[in-house]
Design an enzyme around this catalytic site. Structure first.
Site, PDB file in Angstrom:
ATOM      1  N   VAL A   1     -55.424  60.300 -66.266  1.00  0.00           N
ATOM      2  CA  VAL A   1     -54.295  61.218 -66.121  1.00  0.00           C
ATOM      3  C   VAL A   1     -53.135  60.904 -67.058  1.00  0.00           C
ATOM      4  O   VAL A   1     -52.177  61.674 -67.140  1.00  0.00           O
ATOM      5  CB  VAL A   1     -53.764  61.236 -64.667  1.00  0.00           C
ATOM      6  CG1 VAL A   1     -54.800  61.815 -63.723  1.00  0.00           C
ATOM      7  CG2 VAL A   1     -53.342  59.835 -64.219  1.00  0.00           C
ATOM      8  N   GLY A   2     -53.183  59.764 -67.790  1.00  0.00           N
ATOM      9  CA  GLY A   2     -52.075  59.444 -68.666  1.00  0.00           C
ATOM     10  C   GLY A   2     -52.432  58.352 -69.648  1.00  0.00           C
ATOM     11  O   GLY A   2     -53.298  57.523 -69.386  1.00  0.00           O
TER      12      GLY A   2
ATOM     13  N   GLY B   1     -50.516  55.762 -72.952  1.00  0.00           N
ATOM     14  CA  GLY B   1     -49.276  55.377 -73.599  1.00  0.00           C
ATOM     15  C   GLY B   1     -49.212  53.887 -73.796  1.00  0.00           C
ATOM     16  O   GLY B   1     -49.698  53.113 -72.983  1.00  0.00           O
TER      17      GLY B   1
ATOM     18  N   GLY C   1     -51.668  51.122 -72.413  1.00  0.00           N
ATOM     19  CA  GLY C   1     -52.284  51.415 -71.130  1.00  0.00           C
ATOM     20  C   GLY C   1     -52.959  52.763 -71.029  1.00  0.00           C
ATOM     21  O   GLY C   1     -52.551  53.751 -71.641  1.00  0.00           O
TER      22      GLY C   1
ATOM     23  N   ASP D   1     -36.869  50.297 -71.476  1.00  0.00           N
ATOM     24  CA  ASP D   1     -37.581  51.543 -71.782  1.00  0.00           C
ATOM     25  C   ASP D   1     -37.282  52.601 -70.722  1.00  0.00           C
ATOM     26  O   ASP D   1     -38.172  53.323 -70.278  1.00  0.00           O
ATOM     27  CB  ASP D   1     -39.084  51.278 -71.877  1.00  0.00           C
ATOM     28  CG  ASP D   1     -39.800  52.338 -72.709  1.00  0.00           C
ATOM     29  OD1 ASP D   1     -39.122  53.061 -73.465  1.00  0.00           O
ATOM     30  OD2 ASP D   1     -41.035  52.446 -72.607  1.00  0.00           O
TER      31      ASP D   1
END
Length: 314
Positions: free
Chosen positions: A15-16, A18, A21, A139
């Site tokens: 699902v993601g 970046g 990771g 961040d």
């Protein structure tokens, strides 16, 4: 720390992505709940040791950061892969994605929810900064502010974070795409800069602008231009907020935003100071927050879009 063995997680779905990771949604048989799993990207490359060290550092930071507005680490997952063992961090699954995806899906977010989000971000960051030793996030940006099922803030992604006292340099930060617009100006013109608390406060000032505007700062501007202009004192266009000057507490929040992105780090407020201001702002909306949350929850149910559980690679 709970160790979840190979085979414990079912129905893993990417699902993601970046940084280093890959983030999956899944379900833990042991925990009997939906989870988010962050695994190493490129785990079989020559940089495996460094990536593992970064992942374990993020684990250690998350273990220290136990707060209602900081994403909770549930455990560590291990999975044999060939002759190696892969590791990942298991966290609570956030069904409503991030602050960035919220504004992408619902541009007209109610003001009561906006002020709740700002206040909860400040509370979470104030907690991190008051740990002994303090944790500098480094961040803080909309896609690292997740929202749980109640649309409450969960600060995440400690892959760049530093515990005060550790050494670092700006070159390490610039290697991560997508963060430049939220970096403090003093970090852009000093190769030996070491992030401190004021760095995160600056990032919160930029994040406040995105909560008001619903946009990302400096769209389409080249990174070199952003770096040069921010270091000279330029900031996102404040005039985009002019149409909201009659909205309750917007002028007060605008003043806090400008103080947070002050070019002089010593003149920025602490998150403790910010919390006193955002508490007053949020209190002005306390009678309408329940309705605001319910209306957004209802809208999100009608929207079909990928969950955003991690910082985008762009």
């Amino acid at each position: 720390m709970l160790l979840l063995p190979s085979g414990d997680l079912d129905n893993l779905e990417l699902v993601g992505t970046g940084g280093f990771g890959l983030v999956y949604k899944g379900r833990s048989q042991t925990l009997k709940m939906d989870i988010a799993l962050k695994m190493i990207q490129g785990a079989h490359g020559s940089n495996l040791k460094r990536l593992m060290r970064d992942l374990m550092k993020e684990r250690d930071v998350m273990e220290k950061a136990s707060n209602p507005y900081v994403l909770r680490l549930l455990g560590v997952y291990q999975k044999p892969e060939g002759g190696l063992t892969e590791y990942g961090l298991v966290m609570e699954y956030m069904p409503h994605g991030s602050l960035r995806s919220l504004f992408d899906n619902i541009p007209d977010v109610p003001w009561a929810l906006r002020f709740q989000i700002l206040h909860q971000v400040v509370l979470g960051m104030n907690y991190l900064h008051n740990l002994d030793p303090p944790i500098i996030h480094r961040d803080l940006k909309p896609c690292n502010v997740l929202l749980n099922k109640h649309l409450e803030v969960q600060i995440t992604d400690f892959g760049l974070s530093k515990i005060v006292g550790a050494t670092t340099s700006i070159s390490a930060v610039l290697s991560f795409a997508g963060t430049l617009s939220y970096m403090a100006p003093e970090a852009l013109d000093d190769i030996n800069y070491r992030p401190n608390k004021a760095y995160d406060v600056y990032s919160f000032g930029i994040l406040t602008w995105t909560v008001f505007s619903g946009e990302e700062p400096y769209p389409g501007v080249h990174a070199v231009v952003i770096q040069r202009c921010v270091a000279k004192g330029q900031r996102p266009r404040v005039n985009v907020l002019d149409e909201y000057t009659e909205v309750k507490m917007v002028l007060e929040a605008k003043d806090l935003m400008v103080r947070c992105w002050n070019p002089n780090a010593d003149d920025r407020p602490s998150f403790h100071d910010c919390s006193e201001s955002t508490a007053v702002m949020f209190s002005a909306y306390k009678d309408s927050i329940v309705g605001a949350v319910r209306s957004v929850q209802d809208l999100l149910k009608t929207i079909s879009s990928p969950d955003e559980l991690s910082e985008p690679s762009a």
